[in-house]
Scaffold this active site. Structure first.
Site, short mmCIF file in Angstrom:
data_model
loop_
_atom_site.label_atom_id
_atom_site.label_comp_id
_atom_site.label_asym_id
_atom_site.label_seq_id
_atom_site.Cartn_x
_atom_site.Cartn_y
_atom_site.Cartn_z
N GLN A 1 5.24 9.80 -1.95
CA GLN A 1 6.13 8.75 -2.40
C GLN A 1 7.60 9.18 -2.44
O GLN A 1 8.49 8.35 -2.36
CB GLN A 1 5.71 8.23 -3.77
CG GLN A 1 4.65 7.14 -3.72
CD GLN A 1 3.32 7.64 -3.18
OE1 GLN A 1 2.74 8.57 -3.71
NE2 GLN A 1 2.82 7.04 -2.11
N ASN B 1 2.10 5.57 4.65
CA ASN B 1 3.41 6.21 4.75
C ASN B 1 3.71 6.53 6.21
O ASN B 1 3.43 7.63 6.70
CB ASN B 1 3.44 7.49 3.92
CG ASN B 1 2.82 7.31 2.55
OD1 ASN B 1 1.83 7.95 2.23
ND2 ASN B 1 3.38 6.41 1.74
N ASN C 1 0.86 -1.18 0.00
CA ASN C 1 0.00 0.00 0.00
C ASN C 1 0.90 1.23 0.00
O ASN C 1 1.38 1.67 1.04
CB ASN C 1 -0.92 -0.01 1.23
CG ASN C 1 -1.96 1.09 1.17
OD1 ASN C 1 -1.77 2.10 0.51
ND2 ASN C 1 -3.06 0.88 1.88
N ASP C 2 1.12 1.79 -1.18
CA ASP C 2 2.00 2.95 -1.32
C ASP C 2 1.53 4.14 -0.50
O ASP C 2 2.28 5.10 -0.32
CB ASP C 2 2.07 3.38 -2.79
CG ASP C 2 2.86 2.41 -3.64
OD1 ASP C 2 3.81 1.81 -3.12
OD2 ASP C 2 2.53 2.25 -4.84
N CYS C 3 0.29 4.10 -0.04
CA CYS C 3 -0.29 5.23 0.69
C CYS C 3 -0.21 5.07 2.20
O CYS C 3 -0.68 5.95 2.93
CB CYS C 3 -1.74 5.44 0.26
SG CYS C 3 -1.91 5.85 -1.49
#
Length: 817
Positions: free
Chosen positions: A503, A490, A486-488
């Protein structure tokens, strides 16, 4: 509400009205030259890289949404009336309209005032060009005097620069017209060695290459002055905005048809042979003219289209099924397999939601996409795998993206997404299982694309494991880094600056605390897969090591990642749990539930079933399984982008379709075929066709996200085509529900189908042998009895066939125990 229907016999989706809720698109091309085309002929074309080699211009987020593309205008010279056979851009009411999206081609047919047209667009196999095959028929009882105008707008190659650097771009546009062929040669006089060309098979009444001359002042594509007047300006672009437009005049007798061929293409010349004659500024056309001449001939066009159809026959013929459900059949046999090939070609770079400017091919994305297409084009899967591995860093980490034109890692995005390396192991394993090509492990592959750093691919896999083990946090779980799948999510960014990219933003924390339970489950899956590979290579010590590391990580997950009824998601930078019942919001996430069960966690003690029951109770909706619940109601610095979205959208509690198949697979693993298939049907595009006014995206391909129940838009889809959803749904239905999956030593067959299915039949081409598989239910449950060519076989793996055998019949009795 439906806006069209499936034509299963011809492998087409037929759109019957042009004003679909969103543009419903298709892709042209299968190798180096590609195009996007909508049901109203919108879209653009590029060579290999959608940013750096874009042939035609397209403006995203336009008004109307889809404006700009491959346009043809028809003008009745007697009345002065004109219209677009594709409806856009004039949006003139048509008497009839139909768009057929097929495998690598799109055909748009319409009629108005007794003039019928058909436009077929496709890219021939092996060529860097596209063909517009335009047929016009006079259905009137009187003669028709017509003008046909073609139109494309050239992009000045670099799509990002084209849309931003106007002080330069308004001065550099150049074309060359020779033998009525338009050559776009912006920057060819200096550093470029490539041109685009636009040709027509018929003698021209005129042409235009300067946009303003064609359109007229303060006019748009819907009302171009040249078309309205019926006269081209014969303009030659010098600066400003180059276009390509041909004007053909036709006089058709009643019932007469004429066919016009337009060819748009890309051509490179050797750097030392750019000009002809040498020393001039004229484009060297010696090698491109024969290509143009060939494809302007109607018989060559028909041959090329037949070759395209045969190509897709071969691709799709590798796996075919006949089941009790037509939605399943059309997705498995045609549309899901087709989408997997598109995601292989595009990754996440160019769609109507991805501009092709900001992203290359994703490392994680491409390894997952491989799972869905490796059986279709194994030789290309091999090349893609080696290309990806060549960008891996010496630490075992990876660039998050690489550029297809240069095949180098993308420095602008960098790495630090700590799940990335593990996906390489799963991609390589899938390739070997499909092909039996163990030699790939010995291929020398660079690190960071640096000559002299080559090591066998197998060592790259070893370093992928080491990368995770070298980055463990306070609980012994893998550190999340910049993000995981899940790139989101963070957990180390803490971004408070508007517009800052989550990112690539600087890390506010040192990354030594925030941990990912998801990566822990993924590590168990990958390490056990690598142990299987090591076992087949006779590396007993490494088998022991990787299994021990997987078992140790599993024990850590049970100690620190189990929340009592489901798996936790992560620990934040303050070592507080995420995805726990103790959290106010975001108590349960879908990702670790699926991946941990796929890795084998909880299968022997009932906790896998308990986990899946929690998913069903807390995350499942009629439109699919939500990513997490409850949704985050406000932006939280410690969580990052996931909480930036309004509740119910994207990563903040939408139905994130990519992860739904992990739950389907998990349900199949625990033997619950009814639930696995139920979840499959909820997001199956064909099933959702009947609610197209709600779903809005194309009903023939998967989307990335469907709005969740926390928003009034629940059920609305976004981001179609380019999503790992395609590969994972294909794997879920073909390998786990239908249960036909490649193994290192044969073809494993273990269906977990709905209880009310009597069975199904399938054909699967595997390592050069065609397997005809007949599954018949004899009783409840999933126990399997196999017979190969009439002879019983123990277990559920069909052994590899001896050399010389090219066809095998497999009888599968389900519920036999």
């Amino acid at each position: 509400m439906r806006f069209g229907h499936f034509d299963d016999e011809h492998r087409e989706y037929v759109i019957t009205q042009p004003d679909t809720p969103l543009p419903w698109i298709n892709y042209l091309g299968s190798e180096d030259y590609f195009g996007l085309i909508s049901n109203t002929a919108g879209g653009y074309s590029f060579y290999r890289d959608a940013r750096l080699r874009r042939l035609t211009r397209y403006r995203y987020n336009n008004v109307p949404f889809d404006n700009g593309g491959r346009y043809i205008y028809v003008r009745d010279n007697a009345s002065g009336a004109f219209w677009s056979p594709s409806w856009q851009p004039t949006r003139t009411a048509l008497d009839t309209y139909e768009c057929r999206h097929g495998m690598g081609y799109t055909t748009i047919s319409s009629s108005k005032d007794g003039i019928a047209t058909e436009s077929r667009y496709f890219v021939p196999i092996g060529e860097n060009l596209e063909i517009w095959q335009f047929t016009v028929t006079n259905q009137r009882e009187t003669e028709a005097d017509l003008s046909i105008f073609s139109l494309i707008e050239f992009c000045l190659w670099d799509a990002n620069d084209d849309a931003t650097n106007y002080q330069r771009n308004f001065n550099i546009g150049q074309v060359e017209i020779e033998d009525e062929v338009i050559y776009h040669k912006t920057e060819y006089r200096e550093r470029r060695d490539h041109v685009a060309y636009f040709a027509c098979s018929e003698p021209l009444a005129g042409y235009d290459t300067q946009r303003e001359d064609f359109l007229g002042a303060y006019r748009g594509w819907d009302d171009p002055a040249a078309v309205a007047d019926g006269v081209s300006r014969n303009s030659e672009a010098l600066g400003w905005a180059p276009i390509g437009s041909h004007h053909v005049k036709l006089t058709l007798a009643p019932g007469e048809s004429r066919r016009i061929v337009f060819v748009l293409g890309y051509h490179e010349n050797p750097k030392d042979a750019k000009f002809d004659p040498p020393g001039s500024q004229r484009v060297n056309k010696i090698t491109v003219k024969p290509v143009i001449d060939r494809y302007l001939r109607p018989e060559e066009v028909e041959t090329a289209f037949a070759e395209l159809a045969a190509y897709w026959d071969g691709i799709l013929g590798v796996y075919q099924v006949q089941s009790p459900d037509p939605d399943t059949d059309r997705m498995v046999n045609v549309w899901n397999a087709y989408q997997c090939m598109v995601t292989f070609n595009m990754s996440r770079s160019a769609s109507f939601y991805e501009s092709g400017i900001g992203r290359g091919l994703g490392f994680r994305d491409s390894n997952q996409d491989l799972l869905g297409f490796v059986h279709q084009v194994p030789e290309r899967a091999r090349r893609r795998t080696l290309d990806l591995a060549a960008t891996q860093l010496e630490t075992g980490g990876a660039y998050h993206q690489y550029q297809p034109l240069t095949k180098r890692g993308n420095d602008a995005v960098g790495g630090g997404f700590n799940d990335d390396p593990a996906w390489l192991i799963l991609g390589v394993a899938a390739y070997i299982k499909e092909t039996g090509d163990w030699s790939i492990l010995d291929e020398p592959v660079t690190y960071d694309s640096k000559p002299g750093s080559e090591q066998p691919l197998y060592e790259h896999l070893q370093r992928s494991v080491t990368y995770t083990l070298d980055r463990l946090g306070p609980h012994g779980l893998p550190l999340i880094g910049r993000a995981d799948w899940n790139d989101c999510l963070n957990l180390n960014i803490f971004s408070a600056e508007p517009g800052e990219s989550f990112q690539v933003a600087p890390l506010a924390k040192d990354g030594t605390v925030a941990e990912s339970v998801f990566i822990a489950g993924l590590f168990c899956l990958a390490a056990r897969e690598l142990a299987d590979i090591a076992e087949h290579r006779g590396l007993a010590d490494e088998v022991t090591r990787y299994l021990a590391e997987a078992d140790k990580m599993e024990a850590t997950v049970w100690k620190h990642g189990w929340d009592g009824a489901w798996f936790r998601r992560a620990y934040d930078a303050f070592s507080r749990p995420i995805g726990s019942a103790s959290c106010e919001e975001g108590q349960i996430f879908i990702e670790p539930q699926g991946i941990c069960i796929m890795a084998g966690l909880g299968l022997n003690d009932g906790r896998a079933v308990q986990t899946l029951d929690s998913v069903g109770e807390r995350l499942a909706t009629e439109h699919g399984i939500l990513l997490q619940q409850p949704a985050f109601s406000d932006y939280q610095l410690r969580l990052g982008e996931i909480s930036s979205y309004p509740p119910g959208f994207k990563e903040n509690a939408s139905v994130f379709c990519h992860t739904n198949p992990w739950i389907m697979i998990a349900e199949a693993i625990v033997g619950r075929g009814d639930l696995a298939y139920d979840y499959y049907k909820r997001i199956n595009p064909s099933t959702r066709e009947a609610i197209s006014e709600v779903h809005r995206c194309e009903p023939y391909v998967y989307c990335q996200t469907i709005a969740g129940r926390d928003t009034p838009k629940h059920g609305e889809a976004k981001n179609s085509w380019l999503s790992g959803t395609a590969a994972w749904n294909y794997v879920a239905i073909t390998q786990w529900i239908l249960g036909i999956r490649p193994a290192y030593d044969g073809l494993e067959i273990a269906p977990v189908i709905p209880a009310d299915w009597d069975g199904f039949t399938a054909t699967r081409i595997f390592r050069g042998v065609t397997y005809t598989i007949e599954v018949e239910r004899a009783g409840p449950g999933n126990a399997v009895a196999l017979a190969v060519d009439g002879k019983p076989v123990a277990g559920n793996v069909v052994p590899l066939s001896p050399d010389g055998v090219d066809a095998v019949t497999v009888s599968v009795t389900l519920g036999a125990g």
